[in-house]
Design a protein around this motif. Structure first.
Motif, PDB file in Angstrom:
ATOM      1  N   LEU A  34       9.117 -10.066  -9.578  1.00 22.56           N
ATOM      2  CA  LEU A  34       9.207 -11.111  -8.564  1.00 22.56           C
ATOM      3  C   LEU A  34      10.336 -12.082  -8.908  1.00 22.56           C
ATOM      4  N   PRO A  35      10.911 -12.745  -7.883  1.00 21.74           N
ATOM      5  CA  PRO A  35      12.040 -13.634  -8.125  1.00 21.74           C
ATOM      6  C   PRO A  35      11.683 -14.935  -8.828  1.00 21.74           C
ATOM      7  N   PHE A  36      10.424 -15.131  -9.189  1.00 24.81           N
ATOM      8  CA  PHE A  36      10.059 -16.350  -9.912  1.00 24.81           C
ATOM      9  C   PHE A  36       9.153 -15.978 -11.071  1.00 24.81           C
ATOM     10  N   PRO A  37       9.098 -16.827 -12.097  1.00 23.70           N
ATOM     11  CA  PRO A  37       8.229 -16.499 -13.233  1.00 23.70           C
ATOM     12  C   PRO A  37       6.758 -16.567 -12.831  1.00 23.70           C
ATOM     13  N   THR A  38       6.002 -15.574 -13.220  1.00 19.35           N
ATOM     14  CA  THR A  38       4.579 -15.565 -12.911  1.00 19.35           C
ATOM     15  C   THR A  38       3.793 -15.739 -14.200  1.00 19.35           C
ATOM     16  N   PRO A  39       2.589 -16.291 -14.091  1.00 17.26           N
ATOM     17  CA  PRO A  39       1.759 -16.427 -15.290  1.00 17.26           C
ATOM     18  C   PRO A  39       1.491 -15.052 -15.914  1.00 17.26           C
ATOM     19  N   SER A  40       1.534 -14.990 -17.229  1.00 12.80           N
ATOM     20  CA  SER A  40       1.470 -13.685 -17.892  1.00 12.80           C
ATOM     21  C   SER A  40       0.101 -13.049 -17.742  1.00 12.80           C
ATOM     22  N   ARG A  41      -0.919 -13.886 -17.530  1.00 14.26           N
ATOM     23  CA  ARG A  41      -2.282 -13.372 -17.453  1.00 14.26           C
ATOM     24  C   ARG A  41      -2.516 -12.635 -16.144  1.00 14.26           C
ATOM     25  N   LEU A  42      -1.697 -12.947 -15.145  1.00 20.67           N
ATOM     26  CA  LEU A  42      -1.947 -12.487 -13.787  1.00 20.67           C
ATOM     27  C   LEU A  42      -1.300 -11.129 -13.552  1.00 20.67           C
ATOM     28  N   ARG A  43      -2.038 -10.229 -12.881  1.00 27.59           N
ATOM     29  CA  ARG A  43      -1.464  -8.941 -12.514  1.00 27.59           C
ATOM     30  C   ARG A  43      -1.139  -8.999 -11.021  1.00 27.59           C
ATOM     31  N   ILE A  44       0.067  -8.591 -10.663  1.00 29.37           N
ATOM     32  CA  ILE A  44       0.482  -8.672  -9.266  1.00 29.37           C
ATOM     33  C   ILE A  44       0.571  -7.261  -8.695  1.00 29.37           C
ATOM     34  N   LEU A  45      -0.053  -7.051  -7.561  1.00 35.11           N
ATOM     35  CA  LEU A  45       0.004  -5.753  -6.889  1.00 35.11           C
ATOM     36  C   LEU A  45       0.746  -5.921  -5.573  1.00 35.11           C
ATOM     37  N   ARG A  46       1.159  -4.787  -5.003  1.00 38.62           N
ATOM     38  CA  ARG A  46       1.797  -4.838  -3.689  1.00 38.62           C
ATOM     39  C   ARG A  46       0.916  -4.123  -2.689  1.00 38.62           C
ATOM     40  N   ARG A  47       0.781  -4.717  -1.540  1.00 41.44           N
ATOM     41  CA  ARG A  47      -0.118  -4.160  -0.558  1.00 41.44           C
ATOM     42  C   ARG A  47       0.558  -4.239   0.803  1.00 41.44           C
ATOM     43  N   CYS A  48       0.225  -3.303   1.694  1.00 44.30           N
ATOM     44  CA  CYS A  48       0.756  -3.416   3.047  1.00 44.30           C
ATOM     45  C   CYS A  48      -0.382  -3.365   4.050  1.00 44.30           C
ATOM     46  N   ASN A  49      -0.188  -4.082   5.131  1.00 41.07           N
ATOM     47  CA  ASN A  49      -1.115  -4.069   6.253  1.00 41.07           C
ATOM     48  C   ASN A  49      -0.461  -3.295   7.375  1.00 41.07           C
ATOM     49  N   ILE A  50      -1.163  -2.358   7.974  1.00 43.96           N
ATOM     50  CA  ILE A  50      -0.617  -1.738   9.175  1.00 43.96           C
ATOM     51  C   ILE A  50      -1.584  -1.976  10.320  1.00 43.96           C
ATOM     52  N   PHE A  51      -1.020  -2.287  11.462  1.00 43.51           N
ATOM     53  CA  PHE A  51      -1.834  -2.449  12.657  1.00 43.51           C
ATOM     54  C   PHE A  51      -2.070  -1.065  13.250  1.00 43.51           C
ATOM     55  N   LEU A  52      -3.313  -0.754  13.542  1.00 35.64           N
ATOM     56  CA  LEU A  52      -3.617   0.534  14.157  1.00 35.64           C
ATOM     57  C   LEU A  52      -3.658   0.331  15.665  1.00 35.64           C
ATOM     58  N   THR A  53      -2.595   0.772  16.337  1.00 33.16           N
ATOM     59  CA  THR A  53      -2.606   0.641  17.784  1.00 33.16           C
ATOM     60  C   THR A  53      -2.640   1.998  18.459  1.00 33.16           C
ATOM     61  N   ASP A  54      -1.745   2.891  18.034  1.00 32.50           N
ATOM     62  CA  ASP A  54      -1.770   4.242  18.600  1.00 32.50           C
ATOM     63  C   ASP A  54      -1.791   5.249  17.467  1.00 32.50           C
ATOM     64  N   GLN A 102       3.628   5.775  -1.578  1.00 31.62           N
ATOM     65  CA  GLN A 102       4.576   5.754  -2.691  1.00 31.62           C
ATOM     66  C   GLN A 102       5.106   4.342  -2.943  1.00 31.62           C
ATOM     67  N   HIS A 103       5.116   3.526  -1.896  1.00 31.42           N
ATOM     68  CA  HIS A 103       5.771   2.228  -2.027  1.00 31.42           C
ATOM     69  C   HIS A 103       4.808   1.084  -2.289  1.00 31.42           C
ATOM     70  N   TYR A 104       3.533   1.292  -2.049  1.00 31.05           N
ATOM     71  CA  TYR A 104       2.590   0.179  -2.174  1.00 31.05           C
ATOM     72  C   TYR A 104       1.404   0.582  -3.043  1.00 31.05           C
ATOM     73  N   ASP A 105       0.809  -0.401  -3.666  1.00 26.86           N
ATOM     74  CA  ASP A 105      -0.368  -0.143  -4.502  1.00 26.86           C
ATOM     75  C   ASP A 105      -1.636  -0.015  -3.657  1.00 26.86           C
ATOM     76  N   ILE A 106      -1.712  -0.783  -2.589  1.00 32.45           N
ATOM     77  CA  ILE A 106      -2.893  -0.750  -1.735  1.00 32.45           C
ATOM     78  C   ILE A 106      -2.436  -0.662  -0.277  1.00 32.45           C
ATOM     79  N   ILE A 107      -3.127   0.147   0.501  1.00 33.69           N
ATOM     80  CA  ILE A 107      -2.817   0.209   1.924  1.00 33.69           C
ATOM     81  C   ILE A 107      -4.037  -0.247   2.707  1.00 33.69           C
ATOM     82  N   ALA A 108      -3.834  -1.241   3.568  1.00 36.16           N
ATOM     83  CA  ALA A 108      -4.930  -1.749   4.385  1.00 36.16           C
ATOM     84  C   ALA A 108      -4.604  -1.498   5.843  1.00 36.16           C
ATOM     85  N   ALA A 109      -5.641  -1.242   6.623  1.00 36.89           N
ATOM     86  CA  ALA A 109      -5.433  -1.019   8.052  1.00 36.89           C
ATOM     87  C   ALA A 109      -6.143  -2.110   8.817  1.00 36.89           C
ATOM     88  N   ARG A 110      -5.511  -2.530   9.901  1.00 36.58           N
ATOM     89  CA  ARG A 110      -6.139  -3.538  10.748  1.00 36.58           C
ATOM     90  C   ARG A 110      -6.355  -2.926  12.126  1.00 36.58           C
TER      91      ARG A 110
END
Lengths: 194, 288
Positions: free
Chosen positions: B53-73, B85-93
């Motif tokens: 990340l572009p800023f210093p994060t606390p060392s104790r904290l684990r940062i994950l990447r997640r994406c939200n996708i809207f389910l329309t069609d 491949q690009h995200y740690d967690i995938i969420a659907a809305r």
């Protein structure tokens, strides 16, 4: 002996957003982030205002029913703007309503209006334990602020101190981990004084 | 270990840094930064969240990447494996009944995140949510919109939807996360647990929603990506202690999160000590 049972909520006011207080000075930016977060509450926010804020919150969330249940013994026992700490007394059966109202609070009441996050630190059955908790917290925060400052000053010196220093830090971290969850006392402690 | 699996990613790094630092201060251990895809998925799926990340994060904290996708069609759904491949967690809305059904029954996602400020025309049904929970897909409740909006109906909808989801799912497979667009919407774990218990979930289940269930989402998602068909995984099991290790800190970091950390081995029993002593003595005699 039968007596009215209460819960005492120890509450901390946190200020995570950087809008500086009314006395904005240039040195404010240089404060460690820990102190910025735990900055003192404005003096104009006295116990009466806090009480009114809680009442409004409970009424908003739970309506007249909630207000009626809670108001019988709602009281601010201790309020210290300097350390942003309060002890709030509420009925044992309905302390969760007061807690939820505090959680839903986003800013200090109208004339002040500073954004605030309220964090309940301890739920206790006796006021004595609540007071002890307040004292312990205050000591702890001073220690942590000092340690943070020292860590920023001389990183290499800290490394040289060896296992003793590392062990100490590990212990502090472990202790912090225990403290994340609020202790809710289920068993009533006996106190003759009340 | 406390998890907050939904912090929206913004380009405003100062605000985000403040949020992350505050989450650490409140005692969270794992935070997922969310990027939301609105509308159709673009051709380039790479995450806008830089690593590191572009800023210093606390060392104790684990940062994950997640994406939200809207389910329309149904058209975009075949690209979900590419997202993994690009995200740690995938969420659907899901936006309507049909897509919710699809998300619960068949889609290869990790989380179902509903917009609780809306009013849903139909009640949720247990068979539908039950299949999702049985598959390991958890359902997420975001509490922040209820805190910050001045809109009374949004607040009411959030509470009514949350209580309904708690009732229908029978308290299982629910996760609490903040979806905090600013620092002010973040609350401490205990406060969230209390809120859950006010909404009728109970203390224990509420705590599970921040710890156990959230961990299982993270770990299932990791296993899906890294293990052999989601079944076999090689974990770091420690190594034999070398007698003269100089630097213990250089050991490779562990993958995943341990359930519990075992301490030292059992102390030797008295009988075993005696036996060892005798063996030593015998060996001495033999050599003499």
């Amino acid at each position: 002996m039968v007596r009215v049972k209460n819960r005492y909520l120890v509450v901390n006011f946190l200020y995570p957003s950087t809008t500086p207080p009314s006395t904005s000075t240039s040195s404010f930016k240089d404060l460690p982030s820990l102190l910025q977060l735990h900055q003192p509450t404005p003096d104009t926010f006295h116990a009466g205002l806090l009480l009114r804020a809680i009442r409004d919150g409970v009424t908003e969330l739970f309506g007249d029913y909630g207000m009626g249940m809670v108001s019988s013994s709602l009281k601010v026992n201790y309020h210290s703007p300097a350390t942003s700490t309060s002890i709030i007394r509420c009925p044992q059966a309905h302390y969760q309503m007061v807690w939820a109202a505090l959680t839903y609070m986003t800013a200090l009441p109208r004339p002040i209006g500073t954004p605030v996050v309220v964090k309940v630190v301890r739920v206790s059955g006796t006021i004595k334990m609540a007071e002890l908790e307040v004292i312990r917290r205050a000591k702890d925060i001073i220690l942590r602020a000092k340690m943070e400052q020292r860590g920023g000053g001389g990183g290499i010196k800290g490394m040289g101190a060896g296992m003793g220093m590392v062990g100490h830090i590990m212990k502090t971290v472990e202790k912090r981990r225990e403290e994340v969850l609020v202790r809710v006392e289920e068993a009533e402690e006996e106190s003759e004084s009340e | 270990m406390f998890y907050d699996l939904n912090v929206p990613w913004t380009d405003n790094t100062r605000e985000l840094q403040r949020t992350v630092a505050f989450l650490d201060e409140l005692g969270y251990d794992v935070v997922a930064l969310t990027h939301t895809f609105t509308g159709r998925l673009p051709a380039d799926l790479t995450s806008p969240v830089p690593r590191p990340l572009p800023f210093p994060t606390p060392s104790r904290l684990r940062i994950l990447r997640r994406c939200n996708i809207f389910l329309t069609d149904a058209a975009t759904n075949h690209r979900i494996p590419q997202l993994q491949q690009h995200y740690d967690i995938i969420a659907a809305r899901p936006t309507d009944e049909r897509t919710l059904q699809q998300a619960c029954a068949s889609l290869d996602i990790d989380l179902i995140s509903l917009d609780l400020t809306q009013r849903f025309e139909k009640y949720f049904k247990f068979p539908m949510l039950g299949t999702a929970i049985a598959r390991g897909v958890k359902i997420e409740l975001c509490y922040s919109q209820g805190l910050l909006t001045g809109d009374a109906t949004a607040k009411r909808n959030l509470i009514s939807n949350a209580t309904q989801l708690i009732r229908v799912s029978r308290g299982r497979g629910l996760i609490f996360s903040s979806e905090a667009r600013s620092v002010m919407a973040v609350r401490a774990p205990s406060d969230v647990i209390n809120l859950a218990s006010v909404w009728g979930l109970g203390h224990e289940r509420g705590k599970d929603g921040l710890t156990k269930e959230a961990r299982s989402v993270v770990e299932f998602a990791r296993l899906k990506r890294e293990s052999f068909r989601g079944v076999v995984d090689v974990v770091y099991g420690g190594e034999k202690p070398v007698p003269d290790v100089v630097d213990k800190n250089k050991r490779a970091p562990k993958k995943g999160t341990p359930v519990s950390q075992s301490g030292e081995g059992k102390p030797m029993s008295n009988r075993q000590k005696k036996r060892n002593k005798k063996m030593d003595e015998d060996a001495d005699k033999n050599t003499v």
